[in-house]
Enzyme design. Structure first.
Site, PDB file in Angstrom:
ATOM      1  N   ARG A 107       0.878  -1.172   0.000  1.00 57.44           N
ATOM      2  CA  ARG A 107       0.000   0.000   0.000  1.00 57.44           C
ATOM      3  C   ARG A 107       0.908   1.212   0.000  1.00 57.44           C
ATOM      4  NH1 ARG A 107      -5.425   1.371   3.289  1.00 57.44           N
ATOM      5  NH2 ARG A 107      -6.128  -0.022   1.633  1.00 57.44           N
ATOM      6  N   HIS A 134      -6.792   0.755  -6.919  1.00 53.36           N
ATOM      7  CA  HIS A 134      -7.082  -0.127  -5.781  1.00 53.36           C
ATOM      8  C   HIS A 134      -7.748  -1.404  -6.324  1.00 53.36           C
ATOM      9  CE1 HIS A 134      -7.583  -1.427  -1.793  1.00 53.36           C
ATOM     10  NE2 HIS A 134      -8.452  -0.550  -1.322  1.00 53.36           N
ATOM     11  N   GLN A 137      -9.864  -3.862  -4.164  1.00 55.94           N
ATOM     12  CA  GLN A 137     -11.191  -3.339  -3.837  1.00 55.94           C
ATOM     13  C   GLN A 137     -12.171  -3.688  -4.948  1.00 55.94           C
ATOM     14  OE1 GLN A 137     -12.098  -1.529  -0.914  1.00 55.94           O
ATOM     15  NE2 GLN A 137     -14.104  -2.040  -1.756  1.00 55.94           N
ATOM     16  N   ASP A 229     -16.947   7.279  -2.272  1.00 59.56           N
ATOM     17  CA  ASP A 229     -15.690   7.124  -1.531  1.00 59.56           C
ATOM     18  C   ASP A 229     -15.398   8.469  -0.865  1.00 59.56           C
ATOM     19  OD1 ASP A 229     -13.142   6.344  -0.657  1.00 59.56           O
ATOM     20  OD2 ASP A 229     -12.214   6.438  -2.646  1.00 59.56           O
ATOM     21  N   CYS A 269     -16.305   1.844  -0.354  1.00 53.61           N
ATOM     22  CA  CYS A 269     -15.139   0.994  -0.074  1.00 53.61           C
ATOM     23  C   CYS A 269     -14.780   1.028   1.405  1.00 53.61           C
ATOM     24  CB  CYS A 269     -13.963   1.430  -0.930  1.00 53.61           C
ATOM     25  SG  CYS A 269     -13.567   3.177  -0.769  1.00 53.61           S
ATOM     26  N   ARG A 297     -14.015  -8.592   0.538  1.00 55.11           N
ATOM     27  CA  ARG A 297     -12.571  -8.381   0.372  1.00 55.11           C
ATOM     28  C   ARG A 297     -11.833  -9.682   0.716  1.00 55.11           C
ATOM     29  NH1 ARG A 297     -10.326  -3.228   0.653  1.00 55.11           N
ATOM     30  NH2 ARG A 297      -8.437  -4.384   0.110  1.00 55.11           N
TER      31      ARG A 297
END
Ligand code: CP
Ligand code: NVA
Length: 309
Positions: A107, A134, A137, A229, A269, A297
């Site tokens: 990340r 991402h 996701q 988001d 998310c 996830r």
């Protein structure tokens, strides 16, 4: 099962449509087998290194649990541990890690950091969120939409808010599976044209459409899914006040949700900034399926890990 061994997932575009379908199918299979005794443990003896330059709840916990449930283990490296590019060069960090572990999740702030790790490590590298994408996701998002609607054909998802990393991966993923996407962003915050053009090309092949607007109501009208988001992503905290002013008309609240189809569902998310991009009435309401999405996830990443390792 489709062989993805050794592959990276730096961008959603690293998977072909066929490969993405294979990951989603396998994720559904693993989810069905979740708690049963025949839960496969194909990653016994394998180790995942997880390098995080930013905080995380979902990505960290789901990758750690995924490795554990698949019979392997993981090592978490906090921002102060790896210090990629500061304590040593990114290629050198990659050349060390590949000697000890079987895959890396990173990340990062700069997308180029995860790209460089992938270039220099001879083991799979997974993007656990960068400033550009991402993809993990998106795997969970598509799984969630598929479960709810039994497919993607003719389904329209309205993205409302910032057109950055999460939106980028979703654009590419939706285009591959044939999910229609309408993106509503304030001026200056649209997804990058190179992503949109790439997604448009693939959407065309797969029978889906991509639309862009600055009007949230236009995007949401008749949509099956609304997705938002945070307005200020990690690393943009200093822009928060100014962004709240600009993004205010893009809040997903009851009034906006009413413009969608009555059976529409809401995705996020997470983490959510309640009262900013999403109102409590929506996040706590019956149409929000954000915790199913968060659960997915785990299932999606288990499938990914089992296939690439
Ligand atoms: N959605 C997501 O990636 O959450 P975290 O930042 O908590 O990992
Ligand atoms: N766009 C958000 C997503 C968090 C999962 C961020 O980059 O902070």
């Amino acid at each position: 099962m489709m062989d993805l061994r050794g592959r990276d997932l730096v961008s959603m575009d690293d998977l072909t449509a066929e490969e993405l379908w294979a990951v989603l199918d396998f994720a559904r299979d693993l989810k069905r087998r979740g708690e049963r005794a025949d839960r496969p443990q194909p990653l016994s003896g394998r180790t995942l290194a997880m390098i995080f330059e930013k905080p995380s709840l979902r990505t960290r916990v789901t990758f750690e649990v995924a490795m554990y449930q698949l019979g392997g283990t993981s090592i978490y490296l906090a921002p102060q541990d790896a210090q990629l590019g500061t304590r040593e060069t990114i290629p050198d960090a990659a050349r060390n890690l590949e000697r000890w572990v079987d895959a890396i999740v990173a990340r990062t702030f700069a997308h180029s950091t995860v790209v460089q790790l992938a270039e220099h490590a001879r083991i799979p590298v997974i993007n656990g969120l960068s400033d550009w994408e991402h993809p993990c996701q998106t795997l969970a998002d598509l799984l969630t939409v598929y479960e709810r609607f039994g497919g993607f054909r003719g389904i329209t998802l309205a993205w409302v808010g910032d057109g950055n990393n999460v939106c980028h991966s979703l654009l590419l993923g939706a285009a591959k599976v044939g999910l229609n996407l309408r993106v509503a962003t304030p001026p200056g915050h649209a997804p990058e044209p190179e992503i949109v053009q790439n997604a448009e090309r693939q959407a065309q092949t797969n029978g889906a459409t991509i639309g862009q607007t600055i009007d949230p109501a236009e995007a949401v009208r008749g949509a099956d899914v609304i997705y938002t988001d945070v307005w200020a992503s990690m690393g943009q905290e200093q822009e928060h006040t100014q962004r709240v002013r600009l993004f205010r008309p893009y809040q997903v609240n009851a009034a906006l949700l009413r413009q969608a189809r009555p059976e529409a569902v809401v995705l996020h998310c997470l983490p959510a900034h309640r009262g900013e991009e999403i109102a409590d009435e929506v996040l706590d309401g019956p149409q929000a399926i954000v915790f199913d999405q968060a659960e997915n996830r785990l299932h999606a990443q288990k499938a990914l890990l089992a296939m690439i390792l």
